[in-house]
Design an enzyme around this catalytic site. Structure first.
Site, PDB file in Angstrom:
ATOM      1  N   ASN A  42      28.869  22.881  55.931  1.00 35.23           N
ATOM      2  CA  ASN A  42      28.052  23.706  56.826  1.00 35.23           C
ATOM      3  C   ASN A  42      28.824  24.043  58.097  1.00 35.23           C
ATOM      4  OD1 ASN A  42      27.680  20.875  57.360  1.00 35.23           O
ATOM      5  ND2 ASN A  42      25.883  21.321  58.608  1.00 35.23           N
ATOM      6  N   ILE A  43      28.704  25.314  58.478  1.00 33.55           N
ATOM      7  CA  ILE A  43      29.400  25.845  59.647  1.00 33.55           C
ATOM      8  C   ILE A  43      28.343  26.429  60.579  1.00 33.55           C
ATOM      9  CG2 ILE A  43      31.175  27.442  60.486  1.00 33.55           C
ATOM     10  CD1 ILE A  43      32.391  25.482  58.540  1.00 33.55           C
ATOM     11  N   GLU A  44      28.187  25.813  61.751  1.00 33.31           N
ATOM     12  CA  GLU A  44      27.142  26.226  62.684  1.00 33.31           C
ATOM     13  C   GLU A  44      27.685  27.195  63.733  1.00 33.31           C
ATOM     14  OE1 GLU A  44      25.288  22.571  64.060  1.00 33.31           O
ATOM     15  OE2 GLU A  44      24.317  22.315  62.086  1.00 33.31           O
ATOM     16  N   CYS A  53      25.051  27.242  55.347  1.00 31.30           N
ATOM     17  CA  CYS A  53      24.924  25.933  54.702  1.00 31.30           C
ATOM     18  C   CYS A  53      26.119  25.629  53.788  1.00 31.30           C
ATOM     19  CB  CYS A  53      23.659  25.878  53.868  1.00 31.30           C
ATOM     20  SG  CYS A  53      22.131  25.887  54.812  1.00 31.30           S
ATOM     21  N   GLU A  55      26.249  24.381  50.650  1.00 34.87           N
ATOM     22  CA  GLU A  55      26.206  24.777  49.240  1.00 34.87           C
ATOM     23  C   GLU A  55      26.387  26.281  49.070  1.00 34.87           C
ATOM     24  OE1 GLU A  55      23.958  23.362  51.218  1.00 34.87           O
ATOM     25  OE2 GLU A  55      22.092  23.018  50.131  1.00 34.87           O
ATOM     26  N   CYS A  88      18.016  23.538  51.341  1.00 39.31           N
ATOM     27  CA  CYS A  88      17.038  24.377  52.044  1.00 39.31           C
ATOM     28  C   CYS A  88      16.586  25.529  51.142  1.00 39.31           C
ATOM     29  CB  CYS A  88      17.629  24.909  53.353  1.00 39.31           C
ATOM     30  SG  CYS A  88      18.711  26.324  53.144  1.00 39.31           S
ATOM     31  N   CYS A  91      19.150  28.348  50.397  1.00 41.71           N
ATOM     32  CA  CYS A  91      20.163  27.961  49.397  1.00 41.71           C
ATOM     33  C   CYS A  91      19.560  27.959  47.995  1.00 41.71           C
ATOM     34  CB  CYS A  91      20.749  26.599  49.734  1.00 41.71           C
ATOM     35  SG  CYS A  91      21.820  26.668  51.181  1.00 41.71           S
TER      36      CYS A  91
END
Ligand code: THU
Length: 132
Positions: A42-44, A53, A55, A88, A91
């Site tokens: 995950n890259i915010e 996310c 996946e 989530c 995803c």
């Protein structure tokens, strides 16, 4: 590849998480029939809604390398959760279109719990191209 080994690759991906806001690191690893593994984490972003996310990054990474549904064998997703991580809704929707419905998804945590599901278990009665 054993499911534990794919989960281990997802744990490696999780170590690359950029999650300074939630501090909730997630890792994913997608296995293809020729034994390739595509990682995602995950890259915010400070504009929170731009976060991607783990996946989705893993399956997009695979598709960016020419992988299609026919090539995909399994997907592992892992986070530091009490129960195996629960993907989530976004995803689930993306996986229901891009991930083969007859292949297994390994939901895992760092304690070694692994729950094996299929996308149909995660998103029954999904919206798809037939609905358009
Ligand atoms: N996250 C994932 O990477 N996958 C999921 O299925 C659940 C949520 C990430 C997004 C965000 O960076 C952090 O976990 C907290 O929501």
């Amino acid at each position: 590849m054993r499911k534990e080994d794919l989960v281990y690759r997802a744990i490696e991906a999780r170590e690359m998480s950029y999650s300074p806001y939630s501090k909730f690191a997630v890792g994913a690893a997608l296995l293809t029939s020729d034994g390739e593994v595509y990682l995602g984490t995950n890259i915010e972003n400070a504009a929170y809604g731009l976060t991607m996310c783990a996946e989705r990054n893993a399956i997009f990474n695979a598709y960016c390398h020419g992988v299609t549904q026919d090539d995909i064998e399994a997907l592992a997703i892992v986070a530091d959760t009490d129960l195996p991580v629960s993907p989530c809704g976004s995803c689930r929707q993306v996986l229901s279109e891009l991930f083969p419905h007859d292949k297994e998804i390994y939901l895992a945590n760092l304690k070694g719990d692994i729950k094996v599901v299929k996308i149909e278990d995660l998103l029954p009665y999904s919206f798809d191209s037939d609905d358009l």
